[in-house]
Design an enzyme around this catalytic site. Sequence first.
Site, short mmCIF file in Angstrom:
data_model
loop_
_atom_site.label_atom_id
_atom_site.label_comp_id
_atom_site.label_asym_id
_atom_site.label_seq_id
_atom_site.Cartn_x
_atom_site.Cartn_y
_atom_site.Cartn_z
N GLY A 162 0.75 -1.22 0.12
CA GLY A 162 -0.10 0.12 0.06
C GLY A 162 0.61 1.16 -0.02
N GLN B 15 -8.46 23.55 9.75
CA GLN B 15 -8.06 23.58 11.10
C GLN B 15 -6.80 24.41 11.35
OE1 GLN B 15 -9.78 21.96 13.29
NE2 GLN B 15 -8.50 21.85 15.11
N HIS C 281 -8.37 29.19 3.01
CA HIS C 281 -9.81 29.27 3.50
C HIS C 281 -9.35 30.37 4.71
CE1 HIS C 281 -13.58 28.53 5.06
NE2 HIS C 281 -13.23 28.55 6.32
N LYS D 257 -26.70 33.85 9.05
CA LYS D 257 -26.82 32.89 9.52
C LYS D 257 -27.38 33.05 11.13
CE LYS D 257 -23.58 30.17 7.06
NZ LYS D 257 -22.24 29.59 7.13
N ARG E 288 -28.59 31.15 14.47
CA ARG E 288 -28.85 30.03 15.17
C ARG E 288 -29.92 30.00 16.08
NH1 ARG E 288 -26.05 25.30 15.21
NH2 ARG E 288 -24.41 26.15 13.81
N ASP F 291 -18.39 31.18 -3.25
CA ASP F 291 -17.65 30.64 -2.00
C ASP F 291 -16.35 30.15 -2.39
OD1 ASP F 291 -17.37 29.86 0.66
OD2 ASP F 291 -19.02 28.52 0.72
#
Length: 283
Positions: free
Chosen positions: A34, A91, A123, A185, A187, A211
Amino acid sequence: MIVSGSASQSLSAALARELEEPLAPVEYDRFPDGELFTTVPGIEERTRAIVVASTVSSDAHLELLLLQDAVREAGVDEVVTILPYMGYGRQDEAFESGEPVSARAVARAISTGADRVLTVNPHERAICQFFEPTAIAVDAAGRLADPLPTDLVDPVFLSPDAGAISLAETVRDAYGGGETDYFEKTRHSGTEVEISPSDVDVTDRDVVVADDIIATGTTMSEAVAVLRERGVGRVFVTCVHPLLAQNAYAKLSRAGVEAIYGTDTIEREASAVSVAPELATRL
């Protein structure tokens, strides 16, 4: 010489044409256990290698490291690494104790094999600082205007939130006219989120939602549903990085999206335009 990762072959070919540089005959293989194996024949006596590899998977990350090492071992003087799409880039901080800063971890690994790094519309632009030396962020959002119809009716260019309004403005400016707005948005609970355009009236107007990344398409589909309720004309979805994981493409189509346009930072059916011209100006 342009050295392509297996996930970026179309973009690599476009960049080779743009720069009028040769495209290396890279070979990709996998051992029976692999493990990956890559070779770059004919790279000897080259002064610069431009490695182009979107890290769309863990294998793609490792393949990039192998390609960088292969060209360095062959004796090239400069290794320029282009990350059209940088995986693990979202992240960018540890939100809970014990979490990794994933973008930093992969940036450090990539930096060990590169003299320069370019990445397209990260991002979070701050992740460029995780590279050594600091990576260059290339803005290709303007390319998203190219595949749009020329007959948009009183168009509105929407971003997914207020923080990304500059992306919608870039696409609008490249298109040549229109209004911009963003989705709000609200919530109401842990699972219930209300999404709606903040101010603009979309009745009988064509809307372009812009986006940086579309992953599963769930939030985007919900936003399109709100536009439909408000009597919108046609809805076009554009993004720099068309990840479109799982059934995202079908999900957006069922929501009533007229067309989905992305770039070739991630090579998908929706990749309608190349970022090669923007990259070429930085090389």
